[in-house]
Enzyme design. Structure first.
Site, PDB file in Angstrom:
ATOM      1  N   SER A 167      28.087 -13.184   6.339  1.00  0.00           N
ATOM      2  CA  SER A 167      28.373 -14.082   7.453  1.00  0.00           C
ATOM      3  C   SER A 167      27.148 -14.662   8.139  1.00  0.00           C
ATOM      4  CB  SER A 167      29.238 -13.361   8.500  1.00  0.00           C
ATOM      5  OG  SER A 167      30.571 -13.345   8.076  1.00  0.00           O
ATOM      6  N   GLY A 202      25.925  -9.952   8.711  1.00  0.00           N
ATOM      7  CA  GLY A 202      26.683 -10.396   7.552  1.00  0.00           C
ATOM      8  C   GLY A 202      27.078  -9.246   6.655  1.00  0.00           C
ATOM      9  N   TYR A 258      37.395 -13.569  15.902  1.00  0.00           N
ATOM     10  CA  TYR A 258      36.596 -13.903  14.728  1.00  0.00           C
ATOM     11  C   TYR A 258      37.496 -14.203  13.539  1.00  0.00           C
ATOM     12  CZ  TYR A 258      32.439 -13.448  11.715  1.00  0.00           C
ATOM     13  OH  TYR A 258      31.390 -13.666  10.842  1.00  0.00           O
ATOM     14  N   SER A 259      37.358 -15.391  12.960  1.00  0.00           N
ATOM     15  CA  SER A 259      38.187 -15.789  11.824  1.00  0.00           C
ATOM     16  C   SER A 259      37.357 -16.561  10.818  1.00  0.00           C
ATOM     17  CB  SER A 259      39.367 -16.655  12.300  1.00  0.00           C
ATOM     18  OG  SER A 259      40.089 -17.171  11.189  1.00  0.00           O
TER      19      SER A 259
END
Length: 391
Positions: A102, A341, A200-201
């Site tokens: 991420s 991430g 968060y999506s």
């Protein structure tokens, strides 16, 4: 089932209450030599404390970890602990590649904000203007709400593998299109009405990649390469798309498919097309530090847009999140900006101090899926960000 991939929080929190089993390997921990440690003036890096912090991560069960710490006053340190492979134990390359997960989101957000600066995109326009008919309730969801996770759209990664990590592993070579990922999200009820909360999506950043493609007429990964990777000289970074293998020197990545007490499974080779522009970046500690130094230093965005990127609102888990950027505050080191991430078998932690004087990136070749591991990772972040000591 919600899978802990593509890290959902800017904070490293102890969210599990399970004991750590003995590591599924019996090789001694090895250390790469210190690549560089320099000091200027009255400050120096506390190398012993930083190495101890990395060693604690491998002692908690991780096969290996690499790190780069940059300090404007005290220089640069590259370090590692553990092994690059459980099957054939070998030293980790401190400059090796890994899946950054991420952290990709900050690259995607930066590209969108560059398009805003060029007046090709409006932050407060509905996504329906750019991607008509694609997004449920798209007339009420703005580009800004996609960037700061306030769209309410369900994250497709919550439901894509109902059988859990075993199913994810079995389908690890499957290719996914962004349209399929958005359709998976649309098949499920939104979390809330747009703008009323934050959650968060990953769906949000898949849509932002599709927005980049629609506005520029170029593949989103190529556009980000043209705008960010090439100008900054990030020659070891690339967006993997549906490529199975990591191209270049890298550690193997491992996962516990059946919980932290199970044996490690090698999950290095995988098709990350399911992560799309939410998480396909492959990079190095050096390149990520260079990117975030340039970003926070104002070299990629106008000041007004960088300010908006850094303006935080709390997600429903309490973590601060801006426009593709997260923040962490701690008395030991103050305020830092960055992103975490998690992409299957690699976890990446990447932060820059508010004054941009210090950058820290470290990558672990397994998820932090136990209390002991999460504590070790959190302690390492503190140690690495507090490594600038007066001599």
């Amino acid at each position: 089932m919600r899978l802990p991939v593509l890290a959902a929080s800017a904070l490293i929190s102890v969210a599990l209450a399970v004991p750590l089993a003995a590591p599924a390997f019996a090789t001694p921990v090895t250390h790469a030599p210190v690549a560089s440690a320099t000091s200027h003036g009255p400050r120096s890096l506390d190398i012993a404390a930083m190495q101890e912090a990395l060693d604690a991560i491998t002692a908690a069960g991780a096969p290996g970890v690499i790190a780069e710490v940059r300090d404007a006053h005290a220089g640069v340190w590259n370090g590692s602990s553990g092994t690059a492979s459980l099957e054939r134990p070998q030293k980790l390359r401190v400059g090796g590649l890994f899946r950054a997960g991420s952290v990709t989101k900050t690259f995607t957000a930066t590209t969108v904000l560059q398009l805003v600066a060029e007046k090709k995109v409006s932050l407060d326009a509905p996504i329906e203007r750019y991607l008509p008919g694609l997004v449920p309730n798209g007339k009420k969801i703005t580009v800004r709400q996609l960037l700061n996770h306030r769209s309410g759209l369900a994250s497709y990664t919550d439901t894509l593998w109902p059988g859990g990590f075993g199913e994810m592993y079995a389908s690890r070579f499957k290719s996914w299109t962004p349209q399929q990922l958005v359709a998976e999200s649309a098949a499920h009820k939104p979390y809330f009405a747009p703008g009323t909360n934050g959650h968060y999506s990953n769906t949000n950043f898949v849509l932002l990649g599709m927005l980049i493609e629609k506005v520029t007429g170029n593949n989103a990964e190529r556009e980000m390469t043209k705008r960010i990777l090439k100008p900054l000289g990030l020659h070891h970074s690339y967006f993997s798309g549906d490529t199975i293998r990591i191209h270049g020197p890298h550690a193997r990545g491992y996962m516990h498919l059946d919980g932290p007490d199970s044996a490690y499974t090698d999950f290095t080779d995988t098709n990350l097309s399911w992560a799309s522009t939410a998480g396909t970046l492959v990079s190095t500690t050096h390149d990520l530090n260079s990117f975030f130094k340039a970003l926070i230093g104002g070299k990629l965005l106008p000041a007004r847009l960088l300010g908006q990127m850094k303006a935080m609102q709390s997600l429903d888990d309490g973590s601060p999140y801006g426009l593709g950027l997260s923040r962490k505050d701690d008395p030991a080191y103050g305020t830092v900006y960055g992103h975490i991430g998690a992409a299957t078998a690699f976890n990446t932690y990447r932060f820059t101090t508010a004054d941009n004087s210090q950058q820290v990136t470290f990558s672990v070749n397994t998820p932090a899926d136990s209390v002991k591991m999460r504590n070790a990772v959190n302690d390492a972040l503190t140690a690495l960000l507090s490594a600038d000591r007066r001599a």
